[in-house]
Design a protein around this motif. Structure first.
Motif, short mmCIF file in Angstrom:
data_model
loop_
_atom_site.label_atom_id
_atom_site.label_comp_id
_atom_site.label_asym_id
_atom_site.label_seq_id
_atom_site.Cartn_x
_atom_site.Cartn_y
_atom_site.Cartn_z
N PRO A 195 4.32 -5.50 6.26
CA PRO A 195 2.73 -4.93 6.03
C PRO A 195 2.40 -4.16 7.51
CG PRO A 195 2.83 -7.15 5.18
CD PRO A 195 4.22 -7.06 5.93
N HIS A 196 2.56 -4.81 8.60
CA HIS A 196 2.33 -4.01 9.97
C HIS A 196 3.04 -2.64 9.98
CE1 HIS A 196 0.78 -8.05 11.07
NE2 HIS A 196 -0.16 -7.38 11.71
N VAL A 197 4.25 -2.80 9.44
CA VAL A 197 5.24 -1.54 9.50
C VAL A 197 4.52 -0.57 8.72
CG1 VAL A 197 7.22 -0.44 8.71
CG2 VAL A 197 7.20 -2.66 10.08
N ILE A 198 4.20 -0.78 7.61
CA ILE A 198 3.42 0.17 6.51
C ILE A 198 2.18 0.79 7.05
CG2 ILE A 198 2.54 0.35 4.05
CD1 ILE A 198 4.52 -1.83 3.39
N TYR A 247 0.87 -8.12 0.83
CA TYR A 247 0.71 -8.45 2.11
C TYR A 247 0.69 -9.82 2.46
CZ TYR A 247 -0.07 -3.54 3.61
OH TYR A 247 0.18 -2.16 3.86
N TYR A 248 0.09 -10.67 1.77
CA TYR A 248 0.08 -12.23 1.99
C TYR A 248 1.19 -12.83 2.13
CZ TYR A 248 -1.86 -16.91 1.76
OH TYR A 248 -2.12 -18.07 1.93
N LYS A 273 -9.43 -15.20 0.68
CA LYS A 273 -8.47 -15.44 1.84
C LYS A 273 -7.41 -14.24 1.97
CE LYS A 273 -7.13 -19.88 2.46
NZ LYS A 273 -6.31 -20.99 2.25
N ILE A 274 -7.11 -13.77 0.76
CA ILE A 274 -6.04 -12.76 0.58
C ILE A 274 -6.43 -11.62 1.01
CG2 ILE A 274 -4.71 -11.28 -1.04
CD1 ILE A 274 -4.64 -13.84 -3.11
N TYR A 278 -5.31 -9.10 4.36
CA TYR A 278 -4.87 -7.73 4.19
C TYR A 278 -5.88 -6.99 5.28
CZ TYR A 278 -4.85 -3.27 1.86
OH TYR A 278 -4.69 -2.00 1.48
N LEU A 279 -7.10 -7.23 5.47
CA LEU A 279 -7.78 -6.62 6.35
C LEU A 279 -7.37 -6.92 7.90
CD1 LEU A 279 -11.57 -7.02 4.73
CD2 LEU A 279 -9.82 -4.83 4.67
N GLN A 280 -7.05 -8.12 8.12
CA GLN A 280 -6.57 -8.24 9.40
C GLN A 280 -5.16 -7.70 9.76
OE1 GLN A 280 -8.09 -10.71 11.59
NE2 GLN A 280 -6.55 -9.70 13.08
N ILE A 281 -4.43 -7.37 8.81
CA ILE A 281 -3.40 -6.60 9.06
C ILE A 281 -3.69 -5.25 9.57
CG2 ILE A 281 -1.06 -5.46 8.03
CD1 ILE A 281 -1.14 -8.24 6.63
N LYS A 282 -4.67 -4.68 8.86
CA LYS A 282 -5.00 -3.36 9.28
C LYS A 282 -5.74 -3.27 10.71
CE LYS A 282 -5.87 -1.59 4.56
NZ LYS A 282 -4.94 -0.27 4.76
N GLN A 283 -6.49 -4.45 10.73
CA GLN A 283 -7.05 -4.33 12.05
C GLN A 283 -6.16 -4.67 13.31
OE1 GLN A 283 -10.25 -3.92 12.85
NE2 GLN A 283 -10.02 -4.12 15.14
N ASP A 284 -5.12 -5.47 13.14
CA ASP A 284 -4.23 -5.49 14.11
C ASP A 284 -3.55 -4.13 14.48
OD1 ASP A 284 -4.38 -8.30 13.95
OD2 ASP A 284 -2.60 -8.49 12.67
#
Length: 660
Positions: A341-344, A403-404, A624-625, A629-635
């Motif tokens: 997910p981070h790669v995408i 992503y989860y 939670k899902i 998802y939003l946390q990955i984008k924020q990362d």
């Protein structure tokens, strides 16, 4: 004539025998109807002298004696009769004629006892008796026209002739898969065993839908390998058909392991019954080649047509670009954010920031250099052609559910770790095969790298509907995993399906290097290829030749296909053909089989009725899902911001800016 006998002389002898029979019958008429012959004036002194001499031989000692002698001589003469052969001729008509002839021939005696005119009695007796004689003669000649040696017309499909001995011994070892079966040998049903004593030489299970691949073969591979202490990976195309079998076999036999394995399942549809696993786990990536293999696997899984175009510029370019992204995240903060997910998400940021961030990692400088040059030289069309195909393909994986699963790390993929053995099931969904198949391909690719190493626990990899996955270098796995005690089972419907997904060359390699093959109903080129692989057996052949004078049947033996393609194309569900491989410690002479695998249907149905469902792993909700998802984008936003700030502060680093 071929025996050296004088056929013409034999015919003359038979004709003479028949003539003597007729003469004796005429003497019989003359003796017992003498009164009529006397009235007709046929008798004379010379004939009477002859009859007196014959009488002394006791030929007429009782009424039937002369008739029996005449009939016996007639029968002898008929033994050499050669009528024109007829395939349609049977014994019924000849038997009727002979039976009626015998009744007339012997039943005519009562005519002589009738007290009427002597002349009429004699004429009637001679006529009836002669008709009976001629009917017997006609029936005997008809018998000579019947073909005494007929071809075997009952076996119209040559089934009995194509049977051959099969392995009837149960050959078992600590790795084997043993399937009870029965087969035909000529017209007898015999019990046999399919002994896959060396599963490390790979097992290929073929069969069209409904032929019984899973029910008769794959389920037994799962249960028997768990029973024998294997760690397991199961690709369940129609989740949870095989996963439920695997889970209940695990519950039944886990006490047999020295170190009980842990059961894990990946299911993208029901997240509450799925573990989380990061296929790009940085701990399992040792150099950039691991990242390159992962990039190739995911993109080939999403774009199956690329498999046949490997080496093309617009195929290799996005693979290199994705490799650079993966390796950058692997090196960044020791891989804290190295997930798919981070790669995408990292791929989606602006080129100015993206290339500025990537150039901070020197190990991927060679990989990104072509893209940077195209960007700096304003070659936008070329750059988009190189990168956009990867971005578009990976965008299909951008969903909160995926992503989860992909961003967690409940377990590692080293299933055959002796200290932490695992049984892992991964489920697909036929309705979402393009997306899920690519992700599972990535999982399996990483798993194979970890499993195919020395010193690990014995393991079994089972792939139902294998062509729905893309596994890079699957041929190398089959060729090399044997020494590392990795058994591979591939389930496919037809070789044409494999060629469609993997290309002809790789498909042919997979078909040809597997040591064990079990095939249900298949047709076309697959059936022909299997028939050639199973070889030939010595079969009986007969030919019938009919001419006006004689009939000949020639018999011969010749090598013919043990299992013709037409037989393979008409197999019933549960019927299988195949060939097993042996090893130096256990030689198998009868490797080929054509049999029906015997399942205890009642026992299986009873067992399935008591199956436990795969348990709920965690309570999960939409919030939670979505939060994950939003946390990955924020990362990714924070990674880019931090790196850009570092670039601003470090004079050795520079920020890319597109030429205007």
């Amino acid at each position: 004539m071929q025996t050296g006998e004088n056929e013409q002389a034999l015919r003359k002898i038979l004709d003479m025998t028949r003539l003597i029979s007729i003469v004796i019958l005429l003497l019989h008429f003359y003796y017992y109807c003498f009164s009529a012959f006397e009235k007709w004036g046929i008798e004379n002194v010379f004939m009477d002298r002859i009859m007196t001499t014959i009488f002394k031989t006791n030929l007429f000692s009782f009424f039937l004696k002369s008739k029996l002698i005449a009939l016996g001589l007639l029968t002898i003469s008929l033994l050499g009769a050669k009528g024109k052969k007829d395939e349609k001729m049977n014994c019924k008509k000849a038997a009727y004629l002979i039976l009626i002839g015998l009744l007339l021939f012997y039943g005519s005696e009562w005519i002589l006892s009738i007290e009427i005119d002597v002349n009429f009695t004699a004429i009637l007796y001679v006529t009836v008796c002669s008709i009976g004689y001629l009917l017997i003669l006609s029936g005997g000649i008809l018998l000579s026209r019947i073909i005494s040696q007929k071809l075997n017309s009952n076996d119209i499909f040559n089934t009995e002739n194509e049977t051959f001995p099969q392995e009837e011994r149960l050959l078992e070892n600590e790795y084997s898969i043993n399937l009870p079966a029965q087969y035909f040998l000529k017209d007898k049903v015999r019990k046999s065993w399919i002994n896959i004593i060396n599963p490390f030489r790979a097992l290929l299970v073929l069969g069209s839908p409904g032929s019984g691949k899973s029910y008769f073969v794959i389920r037994h591979v799962i249960t028997q390998h768990i029973q024998k202490g294997f760690t397991l990976f199961v690709y369940d195309f129609k989740f949870d058909d095989l996963s439920k079998i695997t889970y209940n076999a695990y519950l039944k036999y886990r006490n047999l392991y020295k170190i009980p394995p842990t059961f894990y399942v990946i299911n993208f549809d029901d997240l509450s019954r799925s573990h989380r696993c990061n296929p790009l786990d940085p701990a399992a990536m040792f150099d950039s080649t691991d990242a390159a293999e992962s990039a190739r696997t995911i993109l080939m899984g999403l774009n199956k047509e690329w498999i046949k175009k490997q080496g093309d510029f617009f195929v290799e370019s996005p693979i290199n670009f994705l490799t650079a992204i993966i390796w950058f995240l692997k090196k960044y903060k020791d891989g804290e954010f190295c997930t798919l997910p981070h790669v995408i998400e990292l791929m989606q940021i602006d080129y100015d920031d993206l290339f500025s961030v990537l150039q901070t990692e020197k190990e991927i400088e060679v990989l990104i250099n072509p893209f940077v040059n195209a960007y700096l030289n304003d070659a936008v069309d070329q750059l988009e052609g190189q990168i956009a195909s990867a971005k578009i393909a990976l965008a299909r994986l951008s969903s909160p559910q995926l992503y989860y699963i992909l961003s967690g790390n409940d377990f590692s993929l080293d299933i055959n770790n002796p200290l932490a053995p695992k049984i892992v099931c991964m489920g697909n969904n036929p309705q979402k095969i393009q997306v899920y198949g690519a992700v599972i391909s990535l999982y399996v690719n990483r798993l194979l790298k970890l499993v195919n190493t020395k010193g690990n626990h014995k393991s079994s990899l089972i792939f139902d509907e294998f062509p729905t996955l893309y596994l890079n270098n699957i041929d190398s796995l089959i060729a090399t995993a044997r020494s590392n005690k990795v058994a591979t089972c591939l389930g496919i419907q037809d070789s044409s399906q494999l060629r469609k997904e993997y290309g002809r060359e790789l498909a042919d390699v997979i078909m040809n290097i597997v040591g064990n093959i079990i095939s249900g109903q298949v047709s076309g080129d697959t059936a022909k290829q299997l028939s050639e692989r199973f070889g030939k057996i010595m079969q009986d052949r007969q030919s019938l030749s009919i001419n006006s004078g004689d009939t000949s049947i020639s018999r011969s033996k010749q090598l013919e296909a043990a299992i013709p393609p037409s037989k393979i194309a008409t197999l019933s569900s549960g019927d299988f053909v195949g060939m097993v491989a042996d090893d130096p410690t256990c030689k198998i002479v009868l490797k080929t089989f054509h049999c029906s695998i015997q399942n205890d249907h009642d026992a299986i149905a009873k067992e399935e009725a008591h199956y436990e469902e795969i348990p709920i792993i965690r309570e999960i909700d939409t919030m939670k899902i979505q939060k994950n998802y939003l946390q990955i984008k924020q990362d990714i936003v924070e990674i880019v911001a931090a790196e850009m700030q570092r670039i601003e502060e470090d004079p050795l680093l520079f920020k890319f800016k597109k030429k205007t």
